[in-house]
Design a protein around this motif. Structure first.
Motif, PDB file in Angstrom:
ATOM      1  N   GLY A 192      89.337  57.713   9.071  1.00 40.41           N
ATOM      2  CA  GLY A 192      90.638  57.104   9.294  1.00 40.41           C
ATOM      3  C   GLY A 192      91.763  57.812   8.571  1.00 40.41           C
ATOM      4  N   GLU A 193      91.471  58.953   7.928  1.00 44.13           N
ATOM      5  CA  GLU A 193      92.483  59.698   7.183  1.00 44.13           C
ATOM      6  C   GLU A 193      92.805  61.006   7.885  1.00 44.13           C
ATOM      7  OE1 GLU A 193      91.812  60.274   3.085  1.00 44.13           O
ATOM      8  OE2 GLU A 193      91.764  58.139   2.610  1.00 44.13           O
ATOM      9  N   SER A 194      94.017  61.473   7.703  1.00 43.57           N
ATOM     10  CA  SER A 194      94.443  62.728   8.307  1.00 43.57           C
ATOM     11  C   SER A 194      93.719  63.901   7.651  1.00 43.57           C
ATOM     12  CB  SER A 194      95.956  62.907   8.152  1.00 43.57           C
ATOM     13  OG  SER A 194      96.343  64.219   8.518  1.00 43.57           O
ATOM     14  N   ALA A 195      93.312  64.858   8.482  1.00 43.64           N
ATOM     15  CA  ALA A 195      92.651  66.046   7.956  1.00 43.64           C
ATOM     16  C   ALA A 195      93.613  66.923   7.171  1.00 43.64           C
ATOM     17  CB  ALA A 195      92.031  66.848   9.104  1.00 43.64           C
ATOM     18  N   ARG A 204      85.053  66.788   3.607  1.00 44.36           N
ATOM     19  CA  ARG A 204      83.788  66.059   3.450  1.00 44.36           C
ATOM     20  C   ARG A 204      84.057  64.572   3.635  1.00 44.36           C
ATOM     21  NH1 ARG A 204      79.829  69.279   1.352  1.00 44.36           N
ATOM     22  NH2 ARG A 204      80.536  71.321   0.593  1.00 44.36           N
ATOM     23  N   PRO A 205      83.547  63.963   4.722  1.00 43.41           N
ATOM     24  CA  PRO A 205      83.791  62.537   4.950  1.00 43.41           C
ATOM     25  C   PRO A 205      83.314  61.639   3.816  1.00 43.41           C
ATOM     26  CG  PRO A 205      82.918  63.587   6.927  1.00 43.41           C
ATOM     27  CD  PRO A 205      82.824  64.593   5.831  1.00 43.41           C
ATOM     28  N   SER A 206      82.283  62.052   3.075  1.00 40.90           N
ATOM     29  CA  SER A 206      81.767  61.212   1.995  1.00 40.90           C
ATOM     30  C   SER A 206      82.757  61.069   0.853  1.00 40.90           C
ATOM     31  CB  SER A 206      80.454  61.785   1.458  1.00 40.90           C
ATOM     32  OG  SER A 206      80.674  63.047   0.858  1.00 40.90           O
ATOM     33  N   ASP A 209      84.235  57.873   2.277  1.00 41.39           N
ATOM     34  CA  ASP A 209      83.224  56.830   2.442  1.00 41.39           C
ATOM     35  C   ASP A 209      81.887  57.365   1.921  1.00 41.39           C
ATOM     36  OD1 ASP A 209      81.501  54.836   3.153  1.00 41.39           O
ATOM     37  OD2 ASP A 209      82.050  54.792   5.270  1.00 41.39           O
ATOM     38  N   PRO A 210      81.528  57.071   0.659  1.00 46.08           N
ATOM     39  CA  PRO A 210      80.282  57.605   0.075  1.00 46.08           C
ATOM     40  C   PRO A 210      79.020  57.160   0.793  1.00 46.08           C
ATOM     41  CG  PRO A 210      81.734  56.689  -1.611  1.00 46.08           C
ATOM     42  CD  PRO A 210      82.295  56.264  -0.294  1.00 46.08           C
ATOM     43  N   LEU A 216      76.494  64.387   7.889  1.00 44.82           N
ATOM     44  CA  LEU A 216      77.862  64.388   8.411  1.00 44.82           C
ATOM     45  C   LEU A 216      78.757  65.282   7.565  1.00 44.82           C
ATOM     46  CD1 LEU A 216      78.211  60.603   9.274  1.00 44.82           C
ATOM     47  CD2 LEU A 216      77.580  62.485  10.786  1.00 44.82           C
ATOM     48  N   ASP A 217      78.520  65.295   6.249  1.00 46.92           N
ATOM     49  CA  ASP A 217      79.248  66.222   5.381  1.00 46.92           C
ATOM     50  C   ASP A 217      78.982  67.662   5.805  1.00 46.92           C
ATOM     51  OD1 ASP A 217      80.651  64.498   3.828  1.00 46.92           O
ATOM     52  OD2 ASP A 217      79.486  64.785   2.007  1.00 46.92           O
ATOM     53  N   MET A 218      77.708  67.969   6.075  1.00 49.80           N
ATOM     54  CA  MET A 218      77.351  69.318   6.490  1.00 49.80           C
ATOM     55  C   MET A 218      78.073  69.712   7.767  1.00 49.80           C
ATOM     56  SD  MET A 218      75.426  71.064   8.908  1.00 49.80           S
ATOM     57  CE  MET A 218      74.386  69.742   9.533  1.00 49.80           C
TER      58      MET A 218
END
Length: 616
Positions: A192-195, A204-206, A209-210, A216-218
Motif C-alpha cells: 500500500g506504499e509508493s515504491a 523489500r515488502p517485509s 509488513d514483516p 516475496l522479498d526475493m
C-alpha cells in the motif's frame, strides 16, 4: 473569471472515421482523447502527436514506426493498437479502449493493499503481456499503476504504451526497465506504499509488513535492484519466478481477500466514455442491445389496449438458421426480422464449427419469436478434445504458452528432482505429447526442480554464506577492492539474484575489501638499481596453483602438472566439463558453475554456466 481555452481537437473527425472527444491525458507521445469509431460503432482512444513535433521528421517517423510495431502484437491482456495514420496536420494512433478502474484509482491515496496471491496473479498477467512484447524486440517503457486496469477476476490488462520516448535520455528503456516497473508495482500492491519511497535501493515488502513470506522479498528485491544487471533479464524470466512463488504461496482463509486486502476491482461499463464524446459521436445503439425494451414493449401494449387495439395479434417471426455464421452476420439476420430482440452470447465446444462462429442457438432454429424475446447465440470454442503439444525439453514458461495457445487453460505444475536436466526444464506431461487432451481438464507438467538464488548484495560474508547454506547451496567467497561498497559487504554475485540452480549448486560472491590503497611515491635514490630476480615458476610456488580461490590444482581444472603458464587448457567444444573445471578462452580463464557441453565461454552472460576468473 478566466474562460478556459477550448481544445482545438475536440469534435474533430480524423479520416472521416474517428470523432475526438474529451482529452484524458498528455505525455511525450502527444495528447490522448476518448473517441468514437464511426465504422465499428465503438469507443476507442486516440493519441494525437503534439503539433510542435510535426516539423521534427525523426519524431514523426519514430511515432509511426512504434505504432506499426505495436499493432503487430496481440495478447488478450493488452490494449491493442487498432489503427494509425495522418490526416492533414494531425498524426494519430488509435488504441482499444479498456473500461474499468485502474490500479492507481483502486489504491487511492495509499494504505490499501492486496493479498499476496492476488498481487502475484496481476503481476503474472502483466508479465505475460510484456513477455510477448519483449520477444518482439519492444518494451512498454512507462508502466505504472495508472496503466493497469483490473479485470475483476484477479488478472489485469495493460494499456498506455508510449509512442515516443524522451529524446534527452542517453538510452531508451530496455526489458529490465519493465521488470523493475512490475517489481515496484508488486511492492505497492502488497504494502500500500509508493515504491518511490525506496528509490536508490532494492525494495523489500517485509520492511512494511514483516509477516509477508521471504520469497516475496526475493521477487521484489531482485526486480528492483538499482543496478539493472542484477535484475531478471526480461519479463519471461521474471514470469517464471513469479509463477514458482505463486504456486508455493499459502492462500489466506476466506479468499479472495483478507482483512487488510481491498476487494478486486470490478470492471464497469464506464458510462462516462459516451458522455465525454461530442454530440455527433453519440450514435444510437443497435436495438438488440437496448435492455429496457421489455418495459417499453409493456408500456406500448398498455396504451394499445386502452384505445381498443388489444385484439391485434403480436407479430411472430421464425428464428433463422445462423449456425456457422459470424456474429456480425447473425446479428444482421436478426435485425432483419423487424422485431426487437434481446441477444446474449455463450460459449460451447464444437467439432464441426470453427472457433468464433455461431455453433448453436437457444431457442432452436425454426422457433417462433415475438417482440422482446431473448435469443442466446453460442460461440464455438472449437473441439473439446485436442492434441497435447510436445513441450518436453523446453522451459516451464514456454510450456505454459504453448498449452494455452492449444486451448488448455488448466495447467498444473509438479516439480521433480532430475540429475540430468537443468532446473525449470519440462520433463514430461500428462496427457503425453500427441495424446488427446480434454480442454476442460488439467494438463500436468512435470518440471525439473531447482533453487532460486537469493540477493546477497549488502550482506556480510557470514550472512551470505548462511543464507546460501539454508537453501542447500554452496558458497564461494572472493575478496576485491571496491570504491563504493563498504568493506566487508558483498558487492557482486554470480549467478545473479533470481537465477535457478540445481540442488547443491554453488554461488560465488565478492566481498568488498574497501577502496584501493593509495600508492606512496618512492623518493628517487642515488644508488644503482639491483637486477630483479626472475619470477618463480608454478613448480616453485609462483603464479601457478589455485589463483586464490581455494580450489588448487586437484579440482580437475584442465591444467597439466608441469604446465608453467598461468592459463588453463583451451576450451574444447567437444569436451564435457563438470562443475569446477577451468578453461582458457581468448586470453582469460573461465570456471564452469555446473555441467556443461558445447557452450562457449564467450557466449556466457552473468546468468550463464561460465564465470570469468580473470586474465591468464
Amino acid at each position: 473569471m478566466e474562460t478556459p481555452t477550448p481544445d482545438p481537437h475536440f469534435g474533430t473527425t480524423l479520416d472521416g472515421r474517428y470523432v475526438l472527444g474529451e482529452r484524458i491525458r498528455s505525455g511525450a507521445s502527444g495528447s490522448v482523447y476518448l473517441a468514437h469509431d464511426r465504422a465499428e460503432g465503438r469507443t476507442v482512444t486516440v493519441t494525437v502527436l503534439h503539433p510542435w513535433l510535426l516539423t521534427d521528421h525523426a519524431a514523426v517517423h519514430a511515432f509511426q514506426n512504434r505504432a506499426q510495431d505495436l499493432s503487430e502484437i496481440s495478447h488478450p491482456d493488452m490494449a491493442r493498437i487498432l489503427d494509425h495514420g495522418r490526416d492533414g496536420d494531425r498524426v494519430y494512433c488509435v488504441t482499444e479502449y479498456v473500461p474499468g478502474e485502474t490500479l492507481a484509482e483502486a489504491l487511492g491515496g495509499g494504505g490499501l493493499r492486496y493479498a499476496p496471491h492476488i498481487a502475484l496473479g496481476m503481476a503474472a498477467s502483466l508479465l505475460s503481456v510484456l513477455d510477448t512484447v519483449h520477444r518482439a524486440g519492444l518494451v512498454h517503457g512507462d508502466l505504472g499503476a495508472d496503466q493497469v486496469v483490473a479485470d475483476g477476476s484477479g488478472g489485469a490488462r495493460l494499456t498506455g504504451f508510449p509512442l515516443l520516448f524522451d529524446a534527452e535520455e542517453d538510452a531508451g528503456p530496455e526489458p529490465r526497465s519493465d521488470v523493475y516497473a512490475v517489481g515496484a508495482l508488486l511492492y505497492t500492491l502488497m504494502t500500500g506504499e509508493s515504491a518511490a519511497t525506496g528509490e536508490g535501493r532494492s525494495l523489500r515488502p517485509s520492511s512494511v509488513d514483516p509477516d509477508l513470506p521471504p520469497d516475496l522479498d526475493m521477487l521484489v528485491a531482485g526486480a528492483t535492484d538499482p543496478n539493472p544487471r542484477y535484475r531478471p533479464r526480461d519479463a519471461g524470466q521474471y514470469l517464471t519466478l513469479v509463477e514458482q512463488v505463486l504456486r508455493s504461496l499459502p492462500r489466506p482463509p476466506g479468499e479472495p481477500g483478507a482483512d487488510d486486502t481491498r476487494p478486486i476491482p470490478v470492471v464497469a461499463a464506464a458510462p462516462a466514455a459516451t458522455a465525454a464524446l461530442p454530440p455527433a459521436a453519440r450514435e444510437r445503439r443497435p436495438r438488440r442491445r437496448r435492455v429496457p425494451v421489455l418495459l417499453t414493449a409493456g408500456a406500448v401494449a398498455a396504451i394499445l389496449f386502452a384505445v381498443g387495439w388489444a385484439l391485434v395479434p403480436e407479430p411472430e417471426v421464425t428464428l433463422p438458421d445462423v449456425v456457422g455464421t459470424t456474429t456480425d452476420e447473425a446479428e444482421a439476420r436478426l435485425d432483419g426480422l423487424g422485431i426487437q430482440l434481446i441477444v446474449h452470447y455463450g460459449d460451447v465446444y464444437s467439432d464441426t464449427v470453427g472457433p468464433g462462429e455461431i455453433a448453436g442457438t437457444e431457442p432452436e432454429v425454426g422457433s417462433v419469436l415475438r417482440e422482446g424475446d431473448e435469443v442466446v447465440l453460442s460461440l464455438s470454442l472449437g473441439p473439446r478434445f485436442t492434441e497435447v503439444p510436445d513441450v518436453v525439453g523446453g522451459t516451464e514458461h514456454e510450456a505454459r504458452t504453448s498449452l494455452r495457445e492449444s486451448g488448455f487453460t488448466m495447467i498444473e505444475v509438479v516439480q521433480e528432482h532430475s540429475p540430468d536436466e537443468l532446473p525449470g526444464t519440462v520433463l514430461s506431461t500428462v496427457p503425453a505429447a500427441g495424446e488427446e487432451g480434454d480442454r476442460d481438464a488439467a494438463v500436468t507438467v512435470h518440471v525439473s526442480e531447482g533453487v532460486i538464488v537469493p540477493t546477497l548484495l549488502g550482506m556480510t560474508e557470514e550472512e551470505a554464506a548462511t543464507a546460501l547454506e539454508d537453501l542447500g547451496l554452496g558458497a564461494s567467497a572472493v575478496e576485491e577492492h571496491h570504491d563504493t561498497v563498504p568493506q566487508g559487504e558483498v558487492s557482486t554475485q554470480t549467478p545473479e539474484p533470481g537465477s535457478i540452480l540445481p540442488e547443491e549448486g554453488t554461488v560465488t560472491f565478492t566481498v568488498s575489501a574497501g577502496p584501493e590503497p593509495e600508492e606512496e611515491e618512492e623518493e628517487p635514490s642515488d644508488e644503482p638499481e639491483e637486477p630483479s630476480e626472475p619470477e618463480a615458476s608454478d613448480e616453485d610456488g609462483g603464479h601457478g596453483g589455485d589463483r586464490g580461490d581455494g580450489r588448487g590444482d586437484g579440482r580437475g581444472d584442465g591444467r597439466d602438472e608441469g604446465d608453467e603458464s598461468s592459463c588453463a587448457a583451451p576450451w574444447d567444444p567437444g569436451t564435457v566439463y563438470d562443475r569446477g573445471d577451468r578453461v582458457s578462452y581468448e586470453g582469460r580463464v573461465y570456471e564452469s558453475l555446473w555441467w556443461i557441453h558445447d557452450f562457449s565461454p564467450g557466449d556466457s552472460s552473468a546468468w550463464g554456466p561460465w564465470v570469468d576468473r580473470g586474465p591468464c
